[in-house]
Enzyme design. Structure first.
Site, mmCIF file in Angstrom:
data_model
loop_
_atom_site.group_PDB
_atom_site.id
_atom_site.type_symbol
_atom_site.label_atom_id
_atom_site.label_comp_id
_atom_site.label_asym_id
_atom_site.label_seq_id
_atom_site.Cartn_x
_atom_site.Cartn_y
_atom_site.Cartn_z
ATOM 1 N N HIS A 20 29.470 24.243 49.137
ATOM 2 C CA HIS A 20 30.155 23.797 50.353
ATOM 3 C C HIS A 20 31.443 23.060 50.007
ATOM 4 C CE1 HIS A 20 26.749 24.237 53.417
ATOM 5 N NE2 HIS A 20 26.247 24.677 52.276
ATOM 6 N N ASP A 117 31.093 19.787 58.257
ATOM 7 C CA ASP A 117 30.203 20.841 57.781
ATOM 8 C C ASP A 117 28.969 20.952 58.673
ATOM 9 O OD1 ASP A 117 29.127 22.812 56.102
ATOM 10 O OD2 ASP A 117 29.447 21.654 54.270
#
Length: 453
Positions: A20, A117
């Site tokens: 990520h 996120d």
């Protein structure tokens, strides 16, 4: 229009996984090439060394997020890198305690925009409470999002994409896993286990994908969610340092013939069991392909290769195989002309890299979005998915058969041709989609000057 004196700041807040963090980092670099910005990247300090190795731009500043102390997680475990799977729920739970720290960061830095996120939709609420627009950046693909959104919205109604075949209970199993993970997330409604992030996102959603490979899924997700989905391209992390320790891998690969070698890797967060390793080894012994096989172990594990590989496997493989523990230059390997296929778990970043470099895939999807990603690649014609046995495991015979189809049989060339076509589409759009994404974010920053999102 952008002026000489305008300079906005963006705070990026990825989940604590390298898979990520690095897409956020690559997005930051790409935006900085196009706009006069200062970017803050927020993570735990344990991740800073890895981030700094990727040549940080001068306009990217690292900001430490603080989690409340946990007896289950020592400081060196505040990252998913090499984290034992049993501790993943503990890390996700601990991550939710960063709510207060993030609020303090927002108050101190006062950014013009927040990019957040999957596991922290609450960060958008914190930003909004202080008059700052927040945009969700998904490092997952549109196929998985749209299929699960369809399931959540329409239940058992047939998915409108005949090329993606999923039995109803299989898709439900994926939804159940996501719901279980998201039940830990702070301040998240049970009904919003997947789409709380999209609902909180201001005006648009950024997504690590391309219209050339997922156009119809982007459009369907936009229709279902009511949000503009803005693709940002593949965001490939290229090796920037001269790593002598790993250079032997490329030297070894360069001595093989064209398309003769298989690359086997299951990402940085999935650790193969002993039985899975044995079945993959059996599959490799049933075919004639050369191979580079990355095997990783959790942090603190004392297991050796000799303990998990079949007895005599390395000796029988000889010069045909290379087994590596730890990090390997995946992008360099996938971009090498001697690679014939990629045996992958089909995590989205690995899928994007396979498409970007035009590499055919042998899919062994393990969890969450990976089965959907694999089916998308099969539909695109660049992938063979390994069938599972009746008890749900991958058998060596089936792994070997799939590798032979791609590397040794005539049909493999057609798979590689289609893979090269996907690569051409991605690269053709790469600059254009990033130009649009950067402009969209810039306009949100301008909008903040006169109104609240």
């Amino acid at each position: 229009m952008e002026t000489q004196v305008s300079r906005f700041s963006i705070l990026m807040f990825p989940w604590l996984a390298h898979g990520h963090i690095f897409p956020f980092l690559e997005l930051a670099k790409a935006i900085l090439h196009r706009k006069n910005l200062h970017i803050y990247l927020c993570s735990t300090s344990i991740n800073f060394d890895s981030i700094n190795k990727h040549a940080l731009h001068g306009s990217i500043e690292l900001v430490e997020i603080h989690l409340e102390p946990s007896q289950d997680l020592p400081p060196d475990h505040l990252t998913t890198k090499n984290l034992p799977p049993s501790l993943m729920p503990s890390l996700l739970k601990a991550f939710q305690t960063s709510y207060t720290s993030f609020s303090d960061i927002i108050s101190t830095l006062k950014p013009d925009l927040v990019l957040y996120d999957y596991f922290q939709p609450w960060s958008a609420k914190i930003a909004a409470s202080q008059g700052i627009p927040a945009v969700h950046f998904s490092i997952y693909g549109a196929t998985a999002y749209s299929l699960v959104h369809h399931k959540q919205t329409f239940g058992e109604a047939e998915v409108p994409f005949p090329g993606i075949k999923f039995e109803g209970h299989k898709l439900q199993e994926i939804c159940d896993v996501l719901a279980s993970l998201c039940s830990i997330i702070h301040d998240l409604d049970d009904q919003d286990f997947l789409f709380g992030n999209i609902k909180q996102s201001c005006d648009l959603v950024l997504m690590k994908t391309s219209r050339g490979v997922e156009g119809k899924y982007i459009d369907y997700l936009s229709t279902l969610s009511g949000k503009k989905i803005v693709p940002v391209g593949p965001l490939i992390t290229h090796t920037t340092q001269n790593n002598q320790e790993q250079s032997y891998i490329i030297e070894w690969l360069s001595k093989k013939s064209q398309h003769s070698t298989v690359f086997i890797s299951f990402g940085s967060e999935y650790f193969l069991s002993k039985s899975e390793i044995e079945e993959i080894a059996k599959g490799l012994e049933l075919c004639n392909a050369n191979f580079i096989w990355i095997i990783r172990f959790p942090l603190g594990a004392t297991v050796s290769l000799d303990e998990v590989l079949p007895e005599g496997f390395l000796e029988r493989a000889g010069e045909r195989g290379l087994v590596v523990t730890g990090w390997a230059p995946q992008a360099d390997i996938l971009g090498h002309q001697n690679l014939g296929c990629f045996v992958s778990h089909c995590g989205w970043s690995s899928c994007m890299e396979s498409m970007y470099f035009g590499v055919a895939v042998v899919a062994m999807p393990m969890k969450i979005d990976q089965p959907m990603n694999a089916r998308m690649l099969v539909e695109a014609g660049s992938c063979v998915e390994v069938s599972r046995s009746e008890d749900g495991v991958f058998k060596g015979e089936d792994i070997g058969e799939a590798i032979r189809k791609v590397v040794e049989e005539e049909g493999g060339e057609e798979l590689r041709r289609r893979a090269r076509g996907l690569s051409e589409r991605l690269k053709r759009e790469e600059g254009q989609v990033m130009d649009e994404a950067a402009e969209q974010l810039w306009q949100l920053c301008l909008k903040k000057q006169t109104t609240r999102c």
